[in-house]
Motif scaffolding. Structure first.
Motif, PDB file in Angstrom:
ATOM      1  N   LEU A 103      -9.225  -6.821  26.117  1.00 32.92           N
ATOM      2  CA  LEU A 103      -9.161  -7.839  25.068  1.00 32.92           C
ATOM      3  C   LEU A 103     -10.376  -7.688  24.167  1.00 32.92           C
ATOM      4  CD1 LEU A 103      -7.760 -10.364  23.927  1.00 32.92           C
ATOM      5  CD2 LEU A 103      -9.161 -11.722  25.479  1.00 32.92           C
ATOM      6  N   VAL A 104     -10.109  -7.447  22.885  1.00 32.45           N
ATOM      7  CA  VAL A 104     -11.173  -7.296  21.899  1.00 32.45           C
ATOM      8  C   VAL A 104     -10.988  -8.395  20.863  1.00 32.45           C
ATOM      9  CG1 VAL A 104     -12.213  -5.765  20.201  1.00 32.45           C
ATOM     10  CG2 VAL A 104     -11.170  -4.797  22.264  1.00 32.45           C
ATOM     11  N   MET A 105     -12.016  -9.239  20.716  1.00 29.42           N
ATOM     12  CA  MET A 105     -11.935 -10.327  19.742  1.00 29.42           C
ATOM     13  C   MET A 105     -12.927 -10.063  18.618  1.00 29.42           C
ATOM     14  SD  MET A 105     -11.020 -13.795  21.804  1.00 29.42           S
ATOM     15  CE  MET A 105     -12.607 -14.266  22.322  1.00 29.42           C
ATOM     16  N   ASP A 106     -12.477 -10.309  17.402  1.00 26.74           N
ATOM     17  CA  ASP A 106     -13.316 -10.141  16.226  1.00 26.74           C
ATOM     18  C   ASP A 106     -14.541 -11.053  16.325  1.00 26.74           C
ATOM     19  OD1 ASP A 106     -13.402  -8.978  13.402  1.00 26.74           O
ATOM     20  OD2 ASP A 106     -13.642 -11.125  13.002  1.00 26.74           O
ATOM     21  N   ARG A 107     -15.610 -10.645  15.674  1.00 26.18           N
ATOM     22  CA  ARG A 107     -16.856 -11.444  15.701  1.00 26.18           C
ATOM     23  C   ARG A 107     -16.649 -12.873  15.213  1.00 26.18           C
ATOM     24  NH1 ARG A 107     -20.589  -6.949  13.033  1.00 26.18           N
ATOM     25  NH2 ARG A 107     -20.812  -5.627  14.856  1.00 26.18           N
ATOM     26  N   SER A 108     -15.734 -13.034  14.256  1.00 26.31           N
ATOM     27  CA  SER A 108     -15.528 -14.366  13.682  1.00 26.31           C
ATOM     28  C   SER A 108     -14.935 -15.359  14.679  1.00 26.31           C
ATOM     29  CB  SER A 108     -14.628 -14.269  12.451  1.00 26.31           C
ATOM     30  OG  SER A 108     -13.341 -13.805  12.817  1.00 26.31           O
ATOM     31  N   ILE A 109     -14.321 -14.870  15.751  1.00 26.92           N
ATOM     32  CA  ILE A 109     -13.745 -15.774  16.750  1.00 26.92           C
ATOM     33  C   ILE A 109     -14.366 -15.590  18.131  1.00 26.92           C
ATOM     34  CG2 ILE A 109     -11.544 -16.132  15.607  1.00 26.92           C
ATOM     35  CD1 ILE A 109     -10.369 -13.976  17.362  1.00 26.92           C
ATOM     36  N   ALA A 110     -15.387 -14.767  18.236  1.00 24.62           N
ATOM     37  CA  ALA A 110     -16.031 -14.517  19.530  1.00 24.62           C
ATOM     38  C   ALA A 110     -16.692 -15.777  20.097  1.00 24.62           C
ATOM     39  CB  ALA A 110     -17.056 -13.399  19.389  1.00 24.62           C
ATOM     40  N   HIS A 111     -16.960 -16.762  19.249  1.00 19.91           N
ATOM     41  CA  HIS A 111     -17.571 -18.007  19.726  1.00 19.91           C
ATOM     42  C   HIS A 111     -16.602 -18.851  20.554  1.00 19.91           C
ATOM     43  CE1 HIS A 111     -15.480 -19.324  16.096  1.00 19.91           C
ATOM     44  NE2 HIS A 111     -15.489 -20.537  16.630  1.00 19.91           N
ATOM     45  N   LEU A 112     -15.327 -18.558  20.490  1.00 22.70           N
ATOM     46  CA  LEU A 112     -14.327 -19.302  21.257  1.00 22.70           C
ATOM     47  C   LEU A 112     -14.284 -18.753  22.686  1.00 22.70           C
ATOM     48  CD1 LEU A 112     -11.475 -19.473  18.608  1.00 22.70           C
ATOM     49  CD2 LEU A 112     -12.972 -21.336  19.328  1.00 22.70           C
ATOM     50  N   LYS A 113     -15.145 -19.260  23.518  1.00 21.63           N
ATOM     51  CA  LYS A 113     -15.233 -18.819  24.913  1.00 21.63           C
ATOM     52  C   LYS A 113     -14.219 -19.608  25.742  1.00 21.63           C
ATOM     53  CE  LYS A 113     -18.932 -16.235  24.320  1.00 21.63           C
ATOM     54  NZ  LYS A 113     -18.717 -14.871  24.013  1.00 21.63           N
ATOM     55  N   LEU A 114     -13.159 -18.963  26.138  1.00 13.20           N
ATOM     56  CA  LEU A 114     -12.114 -19.656  26.885  1.00 13.20           C
ATOM     57  C   LEU A 114     -12.582 -20.126  28.257  1.00 13.20           C
ATOM     58  CD1 LEU A 114      -9.029 -17.551  25.871  1.00 13.20           C
ATOM     59  CD2 LEU A 114      -9.512 -19.896  25.281  1.00 13.20           C
ATOM     60  N   GLU A 115     -13.595 -19.461  28.803  1.00 14.60           N
ATOM     61  CA  GLU A 115     -14.112 -19.891  30.099  1.00 14.60           C
ATOM     62  C   GLU A 115     -14.646 -21.326  30.048  1.00 14.60           C
ATOM     63  OE1 GLU A 115     -14.866 -17.000  28.634  1.00 14.60           O
ATOM     64  OE2 GLU A 115     -14.016 -15.536  30.007  1.00 14.60           O
ATOM     65  N   SER A 116     -15.003 -21.803  28.868  1.00 10.80           N
ATOM     66  CA  SER A 116     -15.519 -23.168  28.748  1.00 10.80           C
ATOM     67  C   SER A 116     -14.412 -24.219  28.803  1.00 10.80           C
ATOM     68  CB  SER A 116     -16.317 -23.326  27.452  1.00 10.80           C
ATOM     69  OG  SER A 116     -15.471 -23.243  26.327  1.00 10.80           O
ATOM     70  N   VAL A 117     -13.166 -23.829  28.607  1.00 14.22           N
ATOM     71  CA  VAL A 117     -12.068 -24.800  28.651  1.00 14.22           C
ATOM     72  C   VAL A 117     -11.121 -24.579  29.824  1.00 14.22           C
ATOM     73  CG1 VAL A 117     -12.114 -25.269  26.180  1.00 14.22           C
ATOM     74  CG2 VAL A 117     -10.606 -23.491  27.050  1.00 14.22           C
ATOM     75  N   ILE A 118     -11.240 -23.458  30.525  1.00 12.35           N
ATOM     76  CA  ILE A 118     -10.381 -23.174  31.678  1.00 12.35           C
ATOM     77  C   ILE A 118     -11.161 -23.468  32.956  1.00 12.35           C
ATOM     78  CG2 ILE A 118      -9.080 -21.426  32.932  1.00 12.35           C
ATOM     79  CD1 ILE A 118      -8.832 -19.882  30.289  1.00 12.35           C
ATOM     80  N   GLU A 119     -10.539 -24.224  33.843  1.00  9.19           N
ATOM     81  CA  GLU A 119     -11.160 -24.539  35.122  1.00  9.19           C
ATOM     82  C   GLU A 119     -10.181 -24.219  36.246  1.00  9.19           C
ATOM     83  OE1 GLU A 119     -11.976 -28.680  34.719  1.00  9.19           O
ATOM     84  OE2 GLU A 119     -13.520 -28.363  33.194  1.00  9.19           O
ATOM     85  N   ILE A 120     -10.713 -23.717  37.351  1.00  2.83           N
ATOM     86  CA  ILE A 120      -9.877 -23.478  38.522  1.00  2.83           C
ATOM     87  C   ILE A 120      -9.820 -24.787  39.295  1.00  2.83           C
ATOM     88  CG2 ILE A 120      -9.618 -22.209  40.682  1.00  2.83           C
ATOM     89  CD1 ILE A 120     -11.112 -19.897  39.351  1.00  2.83           C
ATOM     90  N   ARG A 121      -8.615 -25.331  39.424  1.00  2.00           N
ATOM     91  CA  ARG A 121      -8.444 -26.614  40.119  1.00  2.00           C
ATOM     92  C   ARG A 121      -8.422 -26.400  41.619  1.00  2.00           C
ATOM     93  NH1 ARG A 121      -3.005 -29.626  39.863  1.00  2.00           N
ATOM     94  NH2 ARG A 121      -2.696 -27.891  38.491  1.00  2.00           N
TER      95      ARG A 121
END
Length: 180
Positions: A103-121
């Protein structure tokens, strides 16, 4: 095989609807998320374009998959993301692509860290059970998850349907049964 383009349109979550453009590089097995845009209703794509530009647009459209989260809100679509059915699969797809460095994300959207919104329940016999932080999730985060989900679906479908022509190494002209 040519690249496959994903045009993902998400609008069911907080904030304005977004459109994410991504490319699935079938040969190198990567997903490149290039742009995150505000969604605007379709316009005439060919207005003011040269014949060469129109031909290029048509070629890209032929190899594009439009993914939406609401078939009533978006008129043109190929793949429908249904949260209740596909969310766990989307999160697993994100982790699969991210952990494999596919997965390669452009610099303009690299700030969207999905780990900050995904949690293992929890973890059960089928694997991790994920949940999303509802106070932080928005259309941008969901669009990235949905692109990952669509990319895995497209990649798997492409591997089943692509025709590979045999070359000289694939042909066995020695028809004697193997014995030891």
């Amino acid at each position: 095989m040519k690249n496959i383009y994903i045009d993902c349109r998400i609008g069911m979550y907080p904030e304005d609807a977004v459109r994410v453009l991504a490319t699935v590089d079938v040969q190198n097995d990567t997903v490149n998320i290039s742009k995150l845009l505000a969604y605007r209703p379709p316009q005439d794509l060919f207005a003011g374009k040269t014949p060469q530009q129109i031909e290029k647009i048509k070629e890209v459209q032929k190899n594009s998959v439009v993914v939406v989260d609401n078939t009533a809100a978006f008129s043109n679509w190929d793949l429908n993301f249904i949260e209740q059915e596909h969310l766990d699969e989307a999160v697993r797809s994100y982790y699969l692509l991210n952990n494999n460095k596919s997965l390669v994300m452009d610099r303009s959207i690299a700030h969207l860290k999905l780990e900050s919104v995904i949690e293992i329940r929890k973890m059960d016999l089928r694997g991790n059970v994920y949940e999303l932080n509802s106070s932080e999730i928005n259309n941008s985060y969901m669009a990235i998850l949905v692109v990952c989900w669509a990319a895995i679906k497209i990649r798997n479908t492409n591997s089943l349907t692509s025709e590979v022509s045999p070359d000289a190494e694939d042909c066995d002209e020695f028809f004697t049964p193997f014995s030891v």
